[in-house]
Scaffold this motif. Structure first.
Motif, short mmCIF file in Angstrom:
data_model
loop_
_atom_site.label_atom_id
_atom_site.label_comp_id
_atom_site.label_asym_id
_atom_site.label_seq_id
_atom_site.Cartn_x
_atom_site.Cartn_y
_atom_site.Cartn_z
N PRO A 139 11.67 8.02 10.86
CA PRO A 139 11.44 6.90 11.78
C PRO A 139 9.95 6.52 11.86
O PRO A 139 9.62 5.33 11.85
CB PRO A 139 11.95 7.42 13.13
N ALA A 140 9.07 7.51 11.94
CA ALA A 140 7.64 7.20 12.01
C ALA A 140 7.16 6.57 10.70
O ALA A 140 6.44 5.57 10.72
CB ALA A 140 6.83 8.46 12.31
N ALA A 141 7.55 7.14 9.58
CA ALA A 141 7.13 6.59 8.28
C ALA A 141 7.59 5.14 8.13
O ALA A 141 6.83 4.28 7.66
CB ALA A 141 7.66 7.45 7.14
N SER A 142 8.81 4.86 8.56
CA SER A 142 9.33 3.49 8.48
C SER A 142 8.52 2.55 9.36
O SER A 142 8.18 1.43 8.95
CB SER A 142 10.80 3.49 8.92
N LEU A 143 8.18 2.98 10.57
CA LEU A 143 7.37 2.16 11.47
C LEU A 143 6.02 1.83 10.84
O LEU A 143 5.61 0.67 10.83
CB LEU A 143 7.16 2.86 12.81
N TYR A 144 5.35 2.83 10.31
CA TYR A 144 4.02 2.60 9.74
C TYR A 144 4.09 1.64 8.56
O TYR A 144 3.25 0.74 8.42
CB TYR A 144 3.34 3.91 9.37
N ARG A 145 5.10 1.80 7.72
CA ARG A 145 5.24 0.87 6.58
C ARG A 145 5.48 -0.56 7.08
O ARG A 145 4.89 -1.50 6.56
CB ARG A 145 6.38 1.33 5.68
N LYS A 146 6.34 -0.72 8.09
CA LYS A 146 6.62 -2.05 8.63
C LYS A 146 5.37 -2.70 9.21
O LYS A 146 5.25 -3.92 9.22
CB LYS A 146 7.68 -1.96 9.74
N LEU A 147 4.45 -1.87 9.71
CA LEU A 147 3.23 -2.39 10.32
C LEU A 147 2.09 -2.56 9.31
O LEU A 147 0.95 -2.78 9.69
CB LEU A 147 2.79 -1.49 11.47
N GLY A 148 2.42 -2.44 8.03
CA GLY A 148 1.44 -2.72 6.98
C GLY A 148 0.61 -1.54 6.53
O GLY A 148 -0.41 -1.72 5.84
N TYR A 149 1.03 -0.34 6.86
CA TYR A 149 0.28 0.84 6.44
C TYR A 149 0.67 1.21 5.01
O TYR A 149 1.83 1.13 4.63
CB TYR A 149 0.51 2.02 7.40
N ARG A 150 -0.34 1.60 4.25
CA ARG A 150 -0.17 1.98 2.85
C ARG A 150 0.08 3.48 2.78
O ARG A 150 -0.66 4.27 3.35
CB ARG A 150 -1.45 1.63 2.08
N PHE A 169 -0.92 7.95 5.60
CA PHE A 169 -0.95 6.51 5.55
C PHE A 169 -2.33 6.01 5.92
O PHE A 169 -3.08 6.70 6.63
CB PHE A 169 0.06 5.90 6.53
N GLU A 170 -2.66 4.81 5.46
CA GLU A 170 -3.92 4.18 5.82
C GLU A 170 -3.74 2.67 5.91
O GLU A 170 -2.83 2.10 5.30
CB GLU A 170 -5.01 4.51 4.80
N LYS A 171 -4.63 2.06 6.68
CA LYS A 171 -4.64 0.60 6.79
C LYS A 171 -6.09 0.16 6.95
O LYS A 171 -6.82 0.72 7.79
CB LYS A 171 -3.82 0.14 7.98
N GLN A 172 -6.47 -0.80 6.15
CA GLN A 172 -7.83 -1.32 6.23
C GLN A 172 -7.94 -2.24 7.44
O GLN A 172 -7.09 -3.08 7.69
CB GLN A 172 -8.15 -2.08 4.95
N MET A 173 -9.03 -2.04 8.20
CA MET A 173 -9.28 -2.90 9.35
C MET A 173 -10.16 -4.05 8.89
O MET A 173 -11.17 -3.84 8.25
CB MET A 173 -10.01 -2.11 10.45
#
Length: 174
Positions: A139-150, A169-173
């Motif tokens: 569930p957490a991994a799916s949420l992060y992917r949906k929110l644009g996390y790589r 996971f990471e996401k550029q700000m």
């Protein structure tokens, strides 16, 4: 939901969230978190980050429904990952131990907390937001992917004496 820095009076509620998640996993016979009662997360863990000023809570209708730790602390195992977005330590904000009380789950609080973390990262001048989660926490991994996390990779962690594979996971700000 109002998200704010936690205070000492919130510790009982935060501990209740930890207990609620562990109890739910025990009753279901399945652990998404791989946490161990009495090992992590504990009230003492919350107290330590409260003292640092990096513990936040989400309050709805006068009740604490969620909590998260936001700081620059990257565990040593983070160095095993080939990050796409390089950044110095103080340019990285890390999400740790994002918890939603089981009774409040499914109402978008996780999404709200991640948005708050992104806003906090930008306000602090961070270039990237990073996090890890247990490889079985779909569930957490799916949420992060949906929110644009790589998805950045997976590595073995020794966390409080428990060996486990965590995905990062990471996401550029911007």
């Amino acid at each position: 939901m109002e998200i704010r820095i936690a205070c000492h009076a919130d510790l009982d509620s935060i501990e209740a969230i930890y207990d609620g998640i562990l109890t739910q996993e025990e009753q279901q016979g399945h652990s998404y978190t791989n946490w161990q009662r009495g090992v992590y997360p504990t009230r003492q863990d919350a107290e330590a980050v409260l003292a640092e000023g990096s513990l936040y809570v989400g309050e709805e209708n006068g009740q604490i429904a969620a909590a998260v730790i936001l700081n620059h602390r990257q565990l040593p195992e983070y160095s095993d990952i080939r990050w796409e977005y390089p950044a110095k330590g103080d340019e990285v904000l890390v999400i740790h131990t994002l918890v939603i009380h089981p009774q409040a789950a499914g109402h978008g609080l996780g999404r709200q907390f991640v948005t708050f973390a992104e806003e906090t990262a930008r306000a602090k001048g961070c270039k990237v937001l990073r996090l890890d989660t247990y490889e079985g926490n779909t569930p957490a991994a799916s949420l992060y992917r949906k929110l644009g996390y790589r998805y950045a990779g997976v590595t073995k962690f020794n966390f409080h004496g428990i060996l486990e594979n965590l995905i990062l996971f990471e996401k550029q700000m911007e």
